[in-house]
Design a protein around this motif. Structure first.
Motif, PDB file in Angstrom:
ATOM      1  N   GLU A 185       2.300   1.748  -3.507  1.00 53.25           N
ATOM      2  CA  GLU A 185       1.280   2.223  -4.436  1.00 53.25           C
ATOM      3  C   GLU A 185       1.048   3.726  -4.264  1.00 53.25           C
ATOM      4  OE1 GLU A 185      -2.264  -0.034  -3.902  1.00 53.25           O
ATOM      5  OE2 GLU A 185      -1.312  -1.958  -4.430  1.00 53.25           O
ATOM      6  N   GLN A 186       1.101   4.192  -3.036  1.00 47.93           N
ATOM      7  CA  GLN A 186       0.816   5.598  -2.763  1.00 47.93           C
ATOM      8  C   GLN A 186       2.005   6.507  -3.086  1.00 47.93           C
ATOM      9  OE1 GLN A 186      -0.500   6.358   1.234  1.00 47.93           O
ATOM     10  NE2 GLN A 186      -0.652   8.580   0.937  1.00 47.93           N
ATOM     11  N   ARG A 229       2.394  -1.772   8.222  1.00 45.09           N
ATOM     12  CA  ARG A 229       1.193  -0.938   8.268  1.00 45.09           C
ATOM     13  C   ARG A 229       1.318   0.319   7.410  1.00 45.09           C
ATOM     14  NH1 ARG A 229       1.533  -3.923  12.724  1.00 45.09           N
ATOM     15  NH2 ARG A 229      -0.370  -4.565  13.805  1.00 45.09           N
ATOM     16  N   GLY A 230       2.408   0.377   6.620  1.00 41.81           N
ATOM     17  CA  GLY A 230       2.546   1.465   5.669  1.00 41.81           C
ATOM     18  C   GLY A 230       3.144   2.739   6.207  1.00 41.81           C
ATOM     19  N   GLY A 257       0.812  -1.209   0.000  1.00 41.18           N
ATOM     20  CA  GLY A 257       0.000   0.000   0.000  1.00 41.18           C
ATOM     21  C   GLY A 257       0.845   1.259   0.000  1.00 41.18           C
ATOM     22  N   TYR A 258       1.946   1.243   0.760  1.00 42.58           N
ATOM     23  CA  TYR A 258       2.847   2.400   0.778  1.00 42.58           C
ATOM     24  C   TYR A 258       3.433   2.633  -0.608  1.00 42.58           C
ATOM     25  CZ  TYR A 258       6.932   5.299   1.482  1.00 42.58           C
ATOM     26  OH  TYR A 258       7.865   6.317   1.352  1.00 42.58           O
ATOM     27  N   SER A 285       3.220  -9.217   2.725  1.00 39.93           N
ATOM     28  CA  SER A 285       2.916  -8.043   3.543  1.00 39.93           C
ATOM     29  C   SER A 285       3.987  -6.960   3.403  1.00 39.93           C
ATOM     30  CB  SER A 285       2.758  -8.440   5.013  1.00 39.93           C
ATOM     31  OG  SER A 285       3.938  -9.048   5.510  1.00 39.93           O
TER      32      SER A 285
END
Length: 304
Positions: free
Chosen positions: A178-179, A238-239, A175-176, A258
């Motif tokens: 991707e952002q 957790r990004g 997620g990190y 993960s």
């Protein structure tokens, strides 16, 4: 002077004080308080009729008489210690206690797999483990040995390698990435959120990279600074940002998805974990057996 039990004990105490030049550190080694040591030394000086120690509020040094006594008795006392240790090695069931000061990553990667086998094989040996990333005086703090990366072992210690070289990985949560995007060169990290590392000596660690003979150090930017790998892994998954960590620590997370590795073609290698101990003290039999077991099991893979 008659070699009574009291005099023999005081000689042991005197040699500890001579080594450390500190009542506190010597007391940690021999297991009594600094004030009791000071009292014992005054009794020894009274019985001998000479002053052995110069005492100030900050230090303890030997007088000329003290230096002469140390020179005369060190070898015989060491010989007695070696003889007792030889007998200890001949026992059918090794026993005793070993006190270790270990870097947290070393505790996880080396001792985690090995200690269950060790206590099963040697049930009468106690292991007292202190896990910390702070650089400490292992002898002054009462430890038999420490485990650190090879490049951080104090020069006055005997060191033995326990693992192959350690590969360092940069990882981030999917997620990190991707952002914020995926860095393709170490200099790209200046535009990222990084989990900064504080070393055991309180310095901030610059992330190291190597490729085709090039070596780069990056002062990774970030709002979070930490000195504990487990906390960093929890934050990274957790990004919270990119993390610089021994690849073995996050191998399972990468396989599970993960975390993802980035900049893998810029992987830096550090000297592997080493166990180190003082050259002036007898190595406890339990410590030798633990070293032999780590070298037998090779929990991080084969090494020279």
């Amino acid at each position: 002077m008659h070699l009574s039990r009291t005099n023999l004990a005081d000689i042991i105490y005197f040699l500890a004080i001579a080594r450390h030049q500190s009542f506190r550190k010597a007391g940690l080694e021999v297991g009594i308080s600094a004030s009791a040591l000071s009292h014992a030394m005054r009794g020894l000086e009274t019985r001998l009729g000479v002053r052995l120690l110069n005492r100030t509020t900050r230090s303890v040094t030997l007088t000329a008489a003290g230096e002469e006594l140390q020179e005369l008795i060190s070898s015989p006392v060491n010989a007695i210690g070696q003889a007792l240790e030889t007998l200890n090695r001949l026992r059918d069931e090794p026993a005793g206690r070993i006190r270790l000061n270990v870097l947290s990553d070393g505790a996880k990667l080396l001792l985690g797999p090995v200690l269950p086998v060790f206590v099963e094989r040697y049930p009468d040996i106690e292991v007292d483990l202190t896990v910390t990333n702070k650089m400490v005086d292992i002898i002054g703090d009462g430890h038999d040995a420490g485990i650190r990366f090879g490049g951080t072992v104090p020069e006055d210690m005997i060191a033995q390698r326990l693992s192959p070289d350690v590969a360092w990985a940069v990882v981030g949560a999917p997620g990190y990435l991707e952002q914020f995007g995926t860095p393709t060169h170490p200099k790209d990290l200046h535009g990222h959120r990084c989990l900064r590392i504080r070393l055991g000596n309180s310095r901030l660690y610059h992330w190291q990279f190597a490729k085709d003979g090039q070596q780069i150090e990056i002062d990774a930017p970030g709002a979070i600074t930490l000195d504990e790998t487990r906390v960093g892994v929890a934050l990274a998954t957790r990004g919270a940002g990119l993390m610089y960590v021994p690849a073995s620590i996050v191998e399972r997370h990468v396989k599970q998805g993960s975390l993802k590795r980035v900049l893998e073609d810029w992987t830096h290698y550090d000297p592997g974990f080493h166990i180190y101990y003082s050259s002036s003290r007898q190595v406890p039999v339990g410590l030798r057996l633990l070293i032999e077991l780590i070298r037998e099991l090779e929990p991080m893979g084969p090494f020279p």
